[in-house]
Design an enzyme around this catalytic site. Structure first.
Site, PDB file in Angstrom:
ATOM      1  N   PHE A  24       0.845  -1.192   0.000  1.00  0.00           N
ATOM      2  CA  PHE A  24       0.000   0.000   0.000  1.00  0.00           C
ATOM      3  C   PHE A  24       0.882   1.244   0.000  1.00  0.00           C
ATOM      4  O   PHE A  24       0.572   2.252  -0.619  1.00  0.00           O
ATOM      5  CB  PHE A  24      -0.908  -0.013   1.234  1.00  0.00           C
ATOM      6  CG  PHE A  24      -1.912   1.102   1.252  1.00  0.00           C
ATOM      7  CD1 PHE A  24      -3.032   1.054   0.433  1.00  0.00           C
ATOM      8  CD2 PHE A  24      -1.732   2.203   2.062  1.00  0.00           C
ATOM      9  CE1 PHE A  24      -3.957   2.093   0.435  1.00  0.00           C
ATOM     10  CE2 PHE A  24      -2.651   3.241   2.083  1.00  0.00           C
ATOM     11  CZ  PHE A  24      -3.773   3.176   1.264  1.00  0.00           C
ATOM     12  N   ARG A  52       5.079   8.035   0.472  1.00  0.00           N
ATOM     13  CA  ARG A  52       3.628   8.099   0.655  1.00  0.00           C
ATOM     14  C   ARG A  52       3.016   9.127  -0.284  1.00  0.00           C
ATOM     15  O   ARG A  52       3.680  10.070  -0.701  1.00  0.00           O
ATOM     16  CB  ARG A  52       3.282   8.532   2.088  1.00  0.00           C
ATOM     17  CG  ARG A  52       3.599   7.541   3.159  1.00  0.00           C
ATOM     18  CD  ARG A  52       3.124   8.054   4.506  1.00  0.00           C
ATOM     19  NE  ARG A  52       1.729   8.491   4.483  1.00  0.00           N
ATOM     20  CZ  ARG A  52       0.815   8.072   5.344  1.00  0.00           C
ATOM     21  NH1 ARG A  52       1.132   7.227   6.295  1.00  0.00           N
ATOM     22  NH2 ARG A  52      -0.426   8.510   5.278  1.00  0.00           N
ATOM     23  N   GLU A 108     -13.687  13.251   1.823  1.00  0.00           N
ATOM     24  CA  GLU A 108     -13.439  12.506   3.054  1.00  0.00           C
ATOM     25  C   GLU A 108     -14.395  12.922   4.168  1.00  0.00           C
ATOM     26  O   GLU A 108     -14.762  12.103   5.022  1.00  0.00           O
ATOM     27  CB  GLU A 108     -11.987  12.697   3.495  1.00  0.00           C
ATOM     28  CG  GLU A 108     -10.961  12.105   2.540  1.00  0.00           C
ATOM     29  CD  GLU A 108     -11.052  10.590   2.424  1.00  0.00           C
ATOM     30  OE1 GLU A 108     -11.491   9.937   3.409  1.00  0.00           O
ATOM     31  OE2 GLU A 108     -10.702  10.050   1.354  1.00  0.00           O
ATOM     32  N   SER A 129       7.036  13.980   9.166  1.00  0.00           N
ATOM     33  CA  SER A 129       8.209  13.196   9.580  1.00  0.00           C
ATOM     34  C   SER A 129       9.270  13.260   8.491  1.00  0.00           C
ATOM     35  O   SER A 129       9.598  12.250   7.847  1.00  0.00           O
ATOM     36  CB  SER A 129       7.792  11.743   9.852  1.00  0.00           C
ATOM     37  OG  SER A 129       8.856  11.023  10.420  1.00  0.00           O
ATOM     38  N   GLU A 135       5.997  12.494   2.856  1.00  0.00           N
ATOM     39  CA  GLU A 135       4.597  12.912   2.940  1.00  0.00           C
ATOM     40  C   GLU A 135       4.468  14.401   3.252  1.00  0.00           C
ATOM     41  O   GLU A 135       5.119  14.912   4.163  1.00  0.00           O
ATOM     42  CB  GLU A 135       3.871  12.114   4.030  1.00  0.00           C
ATOM     43  CG  GLU A 135       2.399  12.495   4.172  1.00  0.00           C
ATOM     44  CD  GLU A 135       1.737  11.805   5.339  1.00  0.00           C
ATOM     45  OE1 GLU A 135       0.498  11.734   5.362  1.00  0.00           O
ATOM     46  OE2 GLU A 135       2.457  11.327   6.243  1.00  0.00           O
ATOM     47  N   GLU A 158     -12.803  -0.866   2.675  1.00  0.00           N
ATOM     48  CA  GLU A 158     -11.461  -0.499   3.114  1.00  0.00           C
ATOM     49  C   GLU A 158     -11.244  -0.813   4.591  1.00  0.00           C
ATOM     50  O   GLU A 158     -10.219  -0.437   5.168  1.00  0.00           O
ATOM     51  CB  GLU A 158     -11.204   0.984   2.842  1.00  0.00           C
ATOM     52  CG  GLU A 158     -11.188   1.322   1.359  1.00  0.00           C
ATOM     53  CD  GLU A 158     -10.841   2.783   1.084  1.00  0.00           C
ATOM     54  OE1 GLU A 158     -10.495   3.498   2.048  1.00  0.00           O
ATOM     55  OE2 GLU A 158     -10.922   3.195  -0.089  1.00  0.00           O
ATOM     56  N   GLU A 160     -12.804   0.385   7.111  1.00  0.00           N
ATOM     57  CA  GLU A 160     -12.906   1.570   7.957  1.00  0.00           C
ATOM     58  C   GLU A 160     -14.053   1.421   8.963  1.00  0.00           C
ATOM     59  O   GLU A 160     -15.151   0.976   8.609  1.00  0.00           O
ATOM     60  CB  GLU A 160     -13.123   2.817   7.097  1.00  0.00           C
ATOM     61  CG  GLU A 160     -11.913   3.182   6.254  1.00  0.00           C
ATOM     62  CD  GLU A 160     -12.121   4.438   5.438  1.00  0.00           C
ATOM     63  OE1 GLU A 160     -11.135   5.114   5.147  1.00  0.00           O
ATOM     64  OE2 GLU A 160     -13.285   4.736   5.078  1.00  0.00           O
TER      65      GLU A 160
END
Length: 205
Positions: A24, A52, A108, A129, A135, A158, A160
């Protein structure tokens, strides 16, 4: 404070890039050197990079009620860190190719909280990070009607399982102080809203 070093041509040399894992997410191993503050190039370094998609996080805020909408879900990283793995977080999602961050925020909010957002207020873009991941997070406050926020949401395909919480802004800020809200995006957005609440409410109420 002196100016921060700004990279130019030749200041970073990547001599090798190897893909170590692809699932992923992806992990690459880089061999590189970079210019040092004293001048000249530093030694050859080996660094693993967590690759990412960029992400969008949005804090739904009801300026009439002075309430925020947050979501609760399981996070494996928190489990491994030895803290409660069910976190209070912002609505969030990854940016697919050719998507605008605002589009992701609105999508979202519907999928994770059953909310249709009004105006979006950009807070910042930040690297959560940068020592090991590329990212970039796009952070927003989104106007909402918190009276319509409730229930359990997410995409079953997914895996969720997301529960909605409505909090008075002061209660959310106290949860930050108490360590109950302990993830970066939520802390940044709530503290930004605390600093800018008068301006936001002045324009949105």
């Amino acid at each position: 404070m002196s100016d921060i070093f700004k990279a130019g041509p030749g200041d970073v040399e990547i001599t090798q890039r190897e893909e170590c894992f692809r699932g992923f997410y992806r992990i690459d191993r880089l061999r590189l050197r970079h210019r040092q503050f004293a001048g000249g190039m530093g030694p050859l370094l080996t660094r693993e990079l967590f690759v990412r998609h960029d992400a969008v996080c949005v804090l739904p805020y009801d300026p009439q009620r002075d309430e925020v909408v947050m979501i609760e879900q399981f996070r494996v990283g928190a489990l491994e860190a030895g803290v409660n793995p069910w976190l209070l977080e912002l609505v969030a999602g990854l940016i697919d190719k050719d998507e605008e961050p605002e589009t992701v925020a609105r999508r979202e909010a519907v999928e994770e909280a059953g909310l249709t957002l009004g105006a979006l207020w950009p807070i910042s873009q930040y690297l959560p990070s940068p020592g090991g991941s590329n990212e970039l997070v796009h952070l927003f406050v989104g106007r909402c009607d918190s009276s319509q926020a409730a229930g359990i949401h997410g995409l079953p395909e997914e895996g969720e399982d997301i529960r909605v919480h409505v909090l008075a802004l002061e209660d959310a800020l106290q949860a930050v102080r108490d360590g109950k809200i302990n993830n970066a995006a939520s802390m940044i957005a709530l503290q930004w809203l605390a600093l800018n609440r008068a301006e936001v409410r002045g324009l949105w109420v």
